[in-house]
Enzyme design. Structure first.
Site, short mmCIF file in Angstrom:
data_model
loop_
_atom_site.label_atom_id
_atom_site.label_comp_id
_atom_site.label_asym_id
_atom_site.label_seq_id
_atom_site.Cartn_x
_atom_site.Cartn_y
_atom_site.Cartn_z
N ASP A 466 86.11 84.42 46.22
CA ASP A 466 87.03 84.45 47.37
C ASP A 466 86.28 84.64 48.67
O ASP A 466 86.68 84.11 49.71
CB ASP A 466 88.07 85.56 47.18
CG ASP A 466 87.44 86.94 47.04
OD1 ASP A 466 86.34 87.04 46.47
OD2 ASP A 466 88.05 87.92 47.51
N ARG A 470 82.00 91.02 51.54
CA ARG A 470 82.43 92.39 51.24
C ARG A 470 82.27 92.67 49.74
O ARG A 470 81.88 91.81 48.96
CB ARG A 470 83.88 92.60 51.67
CG ARG A 470 84.89 91.84 50.86
CD ARG A 470 86.31 92.25 51.26
NE ARG A 470 87.29 91.44 50.56
CZ ARG A 470 88.25 90.76 51.15
NH1 ARG A 470 88.38 90.75 52.46
NH2 ARG A 470 89.12 90.07 50.43
N GLU A 472 83.60 92.41 47.05
CA GLU A 472 84.61 91.75 46.24
C GLU A 472 83.97 90.54 45.56
O GLU A 472 83.54 90.62 44.45
CB GLU A 472 85.82 91.37 47.09
CG GLU A 472 86.96 90.85 46.24
CD GLU A 472 88.34 91.02 46.86
OE1 GLU A 472 88.43 91.51 48.00
OE2 GLU A 472 89.32 90.66 46.19
N ASP A 479 92.86 81.35 45.02
CA ASP A 479 91.99 80.80 46.05
C ASP A 479 91.40 79.47 45.56
O ASP A 479 91.39 78.47 46.27
CB ASP A 479 90.87 81.79 46.39
CG ASP A 479 91.40 83.17 46.78
OD1 ASP A 479 92.27 83.70 46.06
OD2 ASP A 479 90.96 83.72 47.81
N TRP A 530 98.71 82.25 41.08
CA TRP A 530 97.37 82.71 40.68
C TRP A 530 97.08 82.14 39.28
O TRP A 530 96.22 81.28 39.13
CB TRP A 530 97.29 84.24 40.72
CG TRP A 530 96.83 84.74 42.07
CD1 TRP A 530 95.62 85.30 42.35
CD2 TRP A 530 97.52 84.69 43.33
NE1 TRP A 530 95.53 85.58 43.69
CE2 TRP A 530 96.67 85.23 44.31
CE3 TRP A 530 98.77 84.23 43.73
CZ2 TRP A 530 97.04 85.33 45.65
CZ3 TRP A 530 99.15 84.32 45.06
CH2 TRP A 530 98.28 84.87 46.00
N GLU A 741 90.01 84.72 56.48
CA GLU A 741 91.01 85.14 55.49
C GLU A 741 92.40 85.28 56.11
O GLU A 741 93.40 84.93 55.51
CB GLU A 741 90.58 86.49 54.89
CG GLU A 741 91.53 87.04 53.84
CD GLU A 741 90.98 88.29 53.17
OE1 GLU A 741 90.13 88.96 53.79
OE2 GLU A 741 91.39 88.60 52.04
N HIS A 762 86.56 82.81 53.98
CA HIS A 762 87.52 82.77 52.88
C HIS A 762 88.07 81.36 52.88
O HIS A 762 88.69 80.95 53.85
CB HIS A 762 88.65 83.75 53.21
CG HIS A 762 88.97 84.72 52.15
ND1 HIS A 762 88.16 85.78 51.85
CD2 HIS A 762 90.04 84.83 51.31
CE1 HIS A 762 88.72 86.50 50.87
NE2 HIS A 762 89.85 85.92 50.53
#
Ligand code: RAM
Length: 969
Positions: A466, A470, A472, A479, A530, A741, A762
């Site tokens: 994604d 950061r 993540e 995504d 998702w 994002e 993003h």
């Protein structure tokens, strides 16, 4: 002599792939022809083993009467492990020509069965070396070879990440190997040809092992060892001699272990490297390893090794820094000019022990200071401790950083300015083939396209992540799903998504539910839009590349997902329970919420239908008649229930949000009157919002499609061309070089959206790229003929505020171009159609008698089918390049808006004439024609035209109402 050749021969999407464990690989080729309308009539494939002259073949198809030129499955005798197969192709076409044989290509198999693995997993002996040390391990072994080496391969893998060295040099260029998979279920190994790196006599092989995704910090703070707590390597080196004998060197407890200069290395956090601890010559022979530690065979939770499926991660480009400066807070900062993903490589001459620290960030805050707030707990920090011996060069490995700016500390002499030529940015991502470009007459839209491409590059790092900065960087399913169509225009994603889908399948739960992130390290699961990655992604890969095998391999997973949904609702045909992210990050969310206003059960039911439709279509392709029937009926029920639940008897959608209207239209949930009304209401909603969107992850990818499809194309274009908040071009104008994002990652006042979740790289909203390619440039396919076997070219320029667009896509059959240009008196449409395909082209608003193709009137030319309709002229053509021109009717003239780039709209003289007429004295040529002065709005902004906003509006109206002929004489 005419020319017909077979080119770009590939096996499993790759040119000469080394180390594949696919038992029936598929062969594809592209045809070059200097005659129009070329179709393949027949082909012949020959495969030979161990030799390139094809005297003896193991598979010869003979002449096969067929127009198939992609994804042809090898159907000869069973392939053997570790064998190189040579192949070549010849074709015949509809012009009675026979091509020469293609250049000989090859694929090489790897280890087909687990019994062939003789190597053991090894790790340092925990009694001698702390296995939980943060330092990377070095593993080494010497071995002796006889004379007469003919070839050598190494098959290697490791957990977390490994790099291989042989006789002092690096093996291959791959980074972050073995890649990220659902490790316990499938771990990739890599194959390298090391023939040239070996020598007669003593050799040495070395492995560097770091934490990576396997055991490094991932997902949550201090959350480590997700897959296991032991780093280990497994490697097998096969040397073949000219006399046919073979020698195998394997990892086993005779290897030695130590730590070296890498004191710390992790995906999120960067690396600490102490050059004073380098072990000079450690991967060369005759190195003294007497004081190194022993290795042992650990218990490993790995069950299956698979040959590398994806293209490798590599350095694909090198950027030079734009500048360096000192911030108001006093930091020395390097600016790469581009938000990039990868690493900095630098050179330094420094006294021993000098500590140089690089900390990476994406943006500066409004005071101009480097901003680390959005990285959460990722440190993105690289520390280098110099050994003090001449010029030292360094770049970290086993990590990557997302950054445009780098804070530099400790670089000798930096107070007098950084030597820019001692730093480069190495861009790192899965090294996919670039397959698409989109360009148009608007520079901001072109920059948006660049940002989308950079977003893809930065986040396609073995897994579609994604964000790259950061703490993540995970394979979020939505995504990937919303972006995949755009992604496959820009880059070849066949191997990339094949691998990821295998992990999706591996991590899918027994009840069919799909985790939020793949590989699943996060734990969450479900959610409409998702989990639907399970159906949407294989279907899109199938459509783009004609990959029926992938569709068939994923079919059970797709079906399990739909059946999972089916069991969730309080009613079989609605999905109205469970957790959903909803229209994530939409602007119609309540204060302090991430979730947009569109009801979650509405979104979930639409995606239930969308996935069911895909499953039904996949069943059709795979000829599963029972399932076609079953899921057609299910789809009808879902649509019926959707209408009962969410549409009033008068055809009004219950939820007055943009996203509800967008997805209802996009996924054919409404029909007839309700459809018309939904389109009308969507347009109203957007108009009432001053032509701004307020959609999130669910609505944004389709907003412009829904409008164009629903008869409101002009509104779609207006949305794209908006450059104030919120809009795509707002980010561009704020200096974005990747896609953000949030629509307001940087707010109009320069402040940031919360630190908590604010990525400046993003790709989800970059999904607009799909519409730019397909609708603006008009490059699309007929969905019934996958892989662009039947191309659809339908440029849509009516009402557009720019004057040209051009899309190129390198398809499985070859290069497709769709390009158009409007001038005052002419429309020009250029199309390139690759051999062995046909194209249906729409020339909007054209009249048959007016259309030229090249120098000839269409009606007299050799184009083989055309017809005039109310929309324009429809032409069906075979392969070739075509230049269509026809008079520009008034209706085609783009509207002049405050954003229209003046010199694209009018030529130099016209611009002066028109502007002088509508607003005498406002132009100050040559300012008007500098690159900066692109539109009326900007002329005003940069003070070149002294006008109020109202006056600008007035001028625009006047320009649009002008009788052009009058002005331009
Ligand atoms: C964020 C991710 C991703 C999104 C999820 C729901 O953490 O960045 O983009 O899919 O949330």
């Amino acid at each position: 002599m005419t020319n017909l050749t077979v080119e770009a021969v590939t096996c499993e999407y790759r040119k000469n792939p080394l180390g594949m464990d696919i038992k029936r690989p598929r062969i594809s080729w592209k045809i070059q022809s200097d005659l129009r309308g070329t179709m393949q009539k027949a082909y012949q494939i020959q495969v030979a083993v161990h030799q390139e002259d094809f005297h003896e073949t193991i598979w010869d198809t003979g002449i096969v009467q067929s127009d198939e030129s992609i994804q042809i499955e090898y159907n000869g005798p069973q392939l053997e492990s570790r064998t190189r197969y040579f192949y070549r192709i010849k074709i015949w076409d509809n012009h009675d020509r026979e091509s020469d044989w293609s250049e000989t290509a090859w694929w090489e198999t790897s280890l087909f069965s687990s019994e062939e693995w003789k190597a053991e997993w090894i790790t340092p002996d925990p009694k001698q070396l702390d296995l939980h040390s943060e330092a990377a391990f070095l593993l080494r072994k010497e071995f002796t070879l006889k004379t007469g080496i003919s070839s050598a391969r190494v098959y290697g893998t490791g957990v977390g990440l490994y790099e291989l060295f042989l006789n002092g040099g690096r093996v291959g260029e791959d980074l972050l190997a073995p890649g990220w998979t659902s490790y316990h279920k499938r771990l990739q190994y890599q194959t390298y040809d090391i023939t040239e790196q070996l020598q007669v006599g003593t050799n040495a092989i070395g492995i560097v092992l770091a934490d990576g995704w396997y055991k490094g910090n991932l997902v949550r703070e201090d959350h480590r060892n997700i897959y296991g707590d032991t780093r280990a390597a497994k490697l097998q080196l096969h040397v073949t001699y000219h006399d046919g004998t073979e020698e195998i060197i394997v990892t086993d407890p005779t290897w030695k272990a130590a730590t070296g200069p890498i004191l710390f290395s992790e995906i999120y956090h960067g690396q600490t490297y102490d050059a004073r601890l380098e072990k000079e010559g450690w991967s060369q022979s005759h190195f003294h390893d007497e004081d190194w530690e022993d290795t042992i065979i650990p218990d490993m939770p790995i069950t299956k090794l698979v040959a590398q499926e994806n293209v490798p991660v590599r350095v694909t480009e090198v950027l030079k820094p734009m500048e360096s400066f000192v911030t108001p807070a006093g930091d020395t900062v390097l600016d790469m000019g581009q938000n990039m993903v990868g690493r900095i490589r630098f050179q330094v001459r420094a006294p021993k022990g000098t500590r140089i620290v690089l900390t990476h960030a994406e943006v500066l805050d409004k005071e101009g200071n480097i901003y680390f707030g959005n990285l959460k707990f990722a440190k993105q920090k690289v520390e280098y401790i110099a050994k003090g011996e001449g010029i030292e060069t360094f770049a970290p490995n086993f990590t990557f950083q997302g950054f445009r700016y780098v804070k530099i500390e400790g670089y000798p002499g930096q107070e007098n300015g950084l030597p820019l030529d001692h730093f480069i940015g190495e861009v790192i991502h899965s090294d996919m083939e670039s397959t698409g470009t989109f360009e148009c007459s608007d520079p901001l839209v072109n920059r948006l396209q660049q940002n989308i491409v950079w977003g893809q590059r930065g986040n396609f790092l073995d897994v579609p992540i994604d964000c790259p900065q950061r703490s993540e960087r995970l394979g979020w399913t939505a995504d990937a799903q919303v972006f995949i169509q755009t992604a496959l225009f820009n880059y070849h994603g066949g191997p990339f998504f094949t691998k990821w889908l295998r992990d999706l399948q591996a991590d899918q739960l027994p009840d069919g539910n799909v985790p939020f992130v793949i590989p699943n390290v996060e734990g969450g699961k479900g959610s409409a839009a998702w989990g639907d990655a399970a159906t949407i992604i294989p279907w899109t890969v199938y459509q783009t590349y004609g990959d029926k095998r992938l569709l068939s391999d994923q079919y059970d997973s797709m079906k399990a997902w739909v059946e999972y949904i089916r069991r969730q609702g309080k009613n079989e045909f609605l999905w109205n329970t469970g957790f959903h992210f909803g229209d994530w990050l939409a602007l119609d969310a309540k204060e302090n919420s991430f979730v947009g206003a569109t009801p979650k059960d509405l979104i979930a039911t639409v995606f239930y239908a969308y996935s069911t439709r895909i499953l039904r279509d996949a069943a059709k392709v795979l000829e599963k008649a029972d399932d076609v029937e079953e899921y057609s009926i299910l789809l009808n029920h879902i649509i019926e229930q959707f209408n009962q639940e969410f549409v009033s008897p008068a055809g009004r959608l219950v939820s007055p949000t943009q996203t509800a209207h967008i997805i209802a239209l996009m996924f054919d949930m409404v029909d007839g009157k309700a459809k018309e009304r939904t389109a009308y209401e969507l347009n109203e909603l957007i108009m009432l919002n001053d032509y701004h969107l307020n959609t999130g992850f669910v609505g944004t990818p389709y907003i412009c499609f829904a409008l164009s499809k629903g008869g409101y194309h002009e509104t779609a274009v207006k949305l794209l061309m908006k450059d104030d908040y919120p809009s795509w071009l707002y980010q561009v104008k704020k200096g974005a070089t990747t896609v953000w994002e949030h629509w307001d990652s940087i707010k109009p006042d320069g402040s940031f959206w919360s630190d908590q979740m604010n990525s400046f790289n993003h790709y989800a909203y970059g999904s607009i790229g799909n519409w730019m390619y397909k609708v603006i440039a008009g490059l699309d396919m007929d969905a019934t003929s996958p892989a662009y076997k039947k191309i659809k070219i339908e440029p849509k320029f009516a009402g557009i505020s720019f004057t040209s667009a051009k899309a190129i896509h390198e398809s499985m059959y070859g290069k497709i171009v769709s390009s158009w240009q409007l001038t005052n008196d002419q429309v020009a449409v250029e199309v390139v159609v690759p051999p062995n395909t046909t194209a249906d082209i729409l020339l909007p608003k054209a009249k048959l008698v007016d259309v030229y193709e090249g120098d000839e009137l269409l009606v007299t030319g050799d184009i083989y089918s055309f017809i005039e309709t109310s929309e324009g002229v429809k032409v069906t053509v075979g392969s070739g390049s075509y230049q269509f021109t026809y008079p520009n009717e008034e209706g085609l003239r783009p509207r002049f808006t405050e954003n229209t780039k003046i010199i694209d709209f009018l030529d130099h003289q016209e611009a002066v004439a028109v502007l002088e007429k509508v607003a005498p004295g406002i132009t100050k040529p040559p300012a008007l024609f500098t690159t900066k002065a692109r539109s009326l709005k900007e002329l005003v902004e940069i003070g070149e035209a002294n006008l109020t906003e109202d006056k600008v509006k007035e001028i625009m109206e006047e320009i649009n109402q002008l009788e052009w002929e009058e002005v331009l004489v």
